[in-house]
Design a protein around this motif. Sequence first.
Motif, PDB file in Angstrom:
ATOM      1  N   ASN A   1       0.808  -1.218   0.000  1.00  0.00           N
ATOM      2  CA  ASN A   1       0.000   0.000   0.000  1.00  0.00           C
ATOM      3  C   ASN A   1       0.846   1.275   0.000  1.00  0.00           C
ATOM      4  O   ASN A   1       0.473   2.284   0.587  1.00  0.00           O
ATOM      5  N   GLU A   2       2.002   1.197  -0.657  1.00  0.00           N
ATOM      6  CA  GLU A   2       2.885   2.353  -0.783  1.00  0.00           C
ATOM      7  C   GLU A   2       2.796   2.894  -2.206  1.00  0.00           C
ATOM      8  O   GLU A   2       2.662   2.139  -3.169  1.00  0.00           O
ATOM      9  N   GLU A   3       2.917   4.205  -2.327  1.00  0.00           N
ATOM     10  CA  GLU A   3       2.905   4.865  -3.631  1.00  0.00           C
ATOM     11  C   GLU A   3       4.169   4.503  -4.396  1.00  0.00           C
ATOM     12  O   GLU A   3       5.271   4.577  -3.862  1.00  0.00           O
ATOM     13  N   THR A   4       4.017   4.110  -5.681  1.00  0.00           N
ATOM     14  CA  THR A   4       5.179   3.731  -6.480  1.00  0.00           C
ATOM     15  C   THR A   4       5.445   4.688  -7.644  1.00  0.00           C
ATOM     16  O   THR A   4       6.393   4.496  -8.380  1.00  0.00           O
ATOM     17  N   GLY A   5       4.600   5.695  -7.818  1.00  0.00           N
ATOM     18  CA  GLY A   5       4.794   6.631  -8.926  1.00  0.00           C
ATOM     19  C   GLY A   5       5.925   7.598  -8.662  1.00  0.00           C
ATOM     20  O   GLY A   5       6.554   7.606  -7.608  1.00  0.00           O
ATOM     21  N   ASN A   6       6.198   8.438  -9.668  1.00  0.00           N
ATOM     22  CA  ASN A   6       7.255   9.447  -9.565  1.00  0.00           C
ATOM     23  C   ASN A   6       6.632  10.741  -9.039  1.00  0.00           C
ATOM     24  O   ASN A   6       5.858  11.391  -9.729  1.00  0.00           O
ATOM     25  N   ALA A   7       6.974  11.108  -7.808  1.00  0.00           N
ATOM     26  CA  ALA A   7       6.372  12.263  -7.136  1.00  0.00           C
ATOM     27  C   ALA A   7       7.285  13.480  -7.204  1.00  0.00           C
ATOM     28  O   ALA A   7       8.475  13.391  -6.909  1.00  0.00           O
ATOM     29  N   ASP A   8       6.712  14.611  -7.627  1.00  0.00           N
ATOM     30  CA  ASP A   8       7.408  15.903  -7.614  1.00  0.00           C
ATOM     31  C   ASP A   8       6.583  16.887  -6.793  1.00  0.00           C
ATOM     32  O   ASP A   8       5.348  16.841  -6.799  1.00  0.00           O
ATOM     33  N   VAL A   9       7.270  17.785  -6.106  1.00  0.00           N
ATOM     34  CA  VAL A   9       6.599  18.786  -5.274  1.00  0.00           C
ATOM     35  C   VAL A   9       6.693  20.144  -5.955  1.00  0.00           C
ATOM     36  O   VAL A   9       7.775  20.592  -6.328  1.00  0.00           O
ATOM     37  N   VAL A  10       5.529  20.774  -6.112  1.00  0.00           N
ATOM     38  CA  VAL A  10       5.444  22.108  -6.704  1.00  0.00           C
ATOM     39  C   VAL A  10       4.846  23.032  -5.653  1.00  0.00           C
ATOM     40  O   VAL A  10       3.835  22.702  -5.028  1.00  0.00           O
ATOM     41  N   THR A  11       5.478  24.202  -5.470  1.00  0.00           N
ATOM     42  CA  THR A  11       5.018  25.185  -4.494  1.00  0.00           C
ATOM     43  C   THR A  11       4.641  26.469  -5.199  1.00  0.00           C
ATOM     44  O   THR A  11       5.396  26.966  -6.043  1.00  0.00           O
ATOM     45  N   PHE A  12       3.466  26.995  -4.853  1.00  0.00           N
ATOM     46  CA  PHE A  12       2.988  28.255  -5.412  1.00  0.00           C
ATOM     47  C   PHE A  12       2.909  29.301  -4.311  1.00  0.00           C
ATOM     48  O   PHE A  12       2.388  29.035  -3.232  1.00  0.00           O
ATOM     49  N   ASN A  13       3.443  30.473  -4.607  1.00  0.00           N
ATOM     50  CA  ASN A  13       3.387  31.624  -3.702  1.00  0.00           C
ATOM     51  C   ASN A  13       2.519  32.689  -4.357  1.00  0.00           C
ATOM     52  O   ASN A  13       2.564  32.863  -5.581  1.00  0.00           O
ATOM     53  N   TYR A  14       1.797  33.454  -3.562  1.00  0.00           N
ATOM     54  CA  TYR A  14       0.848  34.424  -4.093  1.00  0.00           C
ATOM     55  C   TYR A  14       0.402  35.365  -2.975  1.00  0.00           C
ATOM     56  O   TYR A  14       0.682  35.137  -1.800  1.00  0.00           O
ATOM     57  N   GLU A  15      -0.317  36.406  -3.371  1.00  0.00           N
ATOM     58  CA  GLU A  15      -0.989  37.307  -2.443  1.00  0.00           C
ATOM     59  C   GLU A  15      -2.482  37.079  -2.602  1.00  0.00           C
ATOM     60  O   GLU A  15      -2.978  36.984  -3.724  1.00  0.00           O
ATOM     61  N   THR A  16      -3.202  36.983  -1.495  1.00  0.00           N
ATOM     62  CA  THR A  16      -4.641  36.777  -1.540  1.00  0.00           C
ATOM     63  C   THR A  16      -5.346  38.128  -1.450  1.00  0.00           C
ATOM     64  O   THR A  16      -5.003  38.963  -0.616  1.00  0.00           O
ATOM     65  N   LYS A  17      -6.317  38.332  -2.323  1.00  0.00           N
ATOM     66  CA  LYS A  17      -7.125  39.552  -2.338  1.00  0.00           C
ATOM     67  C   LYS A  17      -8.588  39.163  -2.162  1.00  0.00           C
ATOM     68  O   LYS A  17      -9.114  38.385  -2.951  1.00  0.00           O
ATOM     69  N   GLU A  18      -9.244  39.712  -1.132  1.00  0.00           N
ATOM     70  CA  GLU A  18     -10.667  39.461  -0.948  1.00  0.00           C
ATOM     71  C   GLU A  18     -11.471  40.380  -1.848  1.00  0.00           C
ATOM     72  O   GLU A  18     -11.170  41.566  -1.951  1.00  0.00           O
ATOM     73  N   VAL A  19     -12.499  39.825  -2.487  1.00  0.00           N
ATOM     74  CA  VAL A  19     -13.366  40.586  -3.395  1.00  0.00           C
ATOM     75  C   VAL A  19     -14.807  40.343  -2.971  1.00  0.00           C
ATOM     76  O   VAL A  19     -15.236  39.189  -2.846  1.00  0.00           O
ATOM     77  N   PHE A  20     -15.559  41.431  -2.744  1.00  0.00           N
ATOM     78  CA  PHE A  20     -16.974  41.308  -2.396  1.00  0.00           C
ATOM     79  C   PHE A  20     -17.776  41.050  -3.664  1.00  0.00           C
ATOM     80  O   PHE A  20     -17.697  41.813  -4.615  1.00  0.00           O
ATOM     81  N   VAL A  21     -18.561  39.970  -3.663  1.00  0.00           N
ATOM     82  CA  VAL A  21     -19.348  39.599  -4.834  1.00  0.00           C
ATOM     83  C   VAL A  21     -20.779  40.117  -4.703  1.00  0.00           C
ATOM     84  O   VAL A  21     -21.267  40.834  -5.559  1.00  0.00           O
ATOM     85  N   SER A  22     -21.449  39.759  -3.621  1.00  0.00           N
ATOM     86  CA  SER A  22     -22.819  40.198  -3.362  1.00  0.00           C
ATOM     87  C   SER A  22     -23.173  39.801  -1.934  1.00  0.00           C
ATOM     88  O   SER A  22     -22.413  39.098  -1.269  1.00  0.00           O
ATOM     89  N   ARG A  23     -24.364  40.223  -1.493  1.00  0.00           N
ATOM     90  CA  ARG A  23     -24.781  39.834  -0.144  1.00  0.00           C
ATOM     91  C   ARG A  23     -24.981  38.334  -0.045  1.00  0.00           C
ATOM     92  O   ARG A  23     -24.692  37.732   0.979  1.00  0.00           O
ATOM     93  N   ALA A  24     -25.490  37.718  -1.092  1.00  0.00           N
ATOM     94  CA  ALA A  24     -25.714  36.274  -1.063  1.00  0.00           C
ATOM     95  C   ALA A  24     -24.406  35.492  -1.083  1.00  0.00           C
ATOM     96  O   ALA A  24     -24.261  34.483  -0.417  1.00  0.00           O
ATOM     97  N   CYS A  25     -23.449  35.963  -1.870  1.00  0.00           N
ATOM     98  CA  CYS A  25     -22.184  35.240  -2.035  1.00  0.00           C
ATOM     99  C   CYS A  25     -21.137  35.663  -1.016  1.00  0.00           C
ATOM    100  O   CYS A  25     -20.241  34.884  -0.703  1.00  0.00           O
TER     101      CYS A  25
END
Length: 168
Positions: A101-125
């Motif tokens: 039950n061990e993973e045998t595939g070829n594993a690569d690690v990808v890291t994403f860096n970013y800035e989060t911006k909040e956006v108001f959509v509507s009162r419902a959302c």
Amino acid sequence: MKKILAIGAILLIIISFSACEKDDICVDGDTPLLVIGFYDVNDTTTAKKVSKLRVAGMDQEFTVNTVADRTDQDLIEIPLRINSPTTSFVLISNSATNSSNEETGNADVVTFNYETKEVFVSRACGFIANYDSLNGALTTDTDNWIKGIEIVQTTINDQATAHVKIFH
């Protein structure tokens, strides 16, 4: 005079309700996913499927539920963390499980860096998150199947096209 007041009151009520925003259904309120396209390293304009791709969040015991597990894919959509400026994924090519039950595939690690911006959509959302200043990095190992990463769009505010190209 009473008729004029009654008509005025009715008109005021009609105008008041017709100006209200419907707030019980949210149709446009999803935080966009990061769209990654996979391309041939020798012909960078040609899409190339990854065999038996598995995508998992780093340090998670489960796969990302927006990607069909262990299927051949050339385009995926994955979520970024909204409460952190970094998200890392394990991308596994030729994923399989051995008798232990061990993973045998070829594993690569990808890291994403970013800035989060909040956006108001509507009162419902309410609010959604968009992302700016996206960049990505590959953790190198002795057997990387990923040969390169190109950020196509540094701003993520929709899922119309690929934001990132991964070459293999």
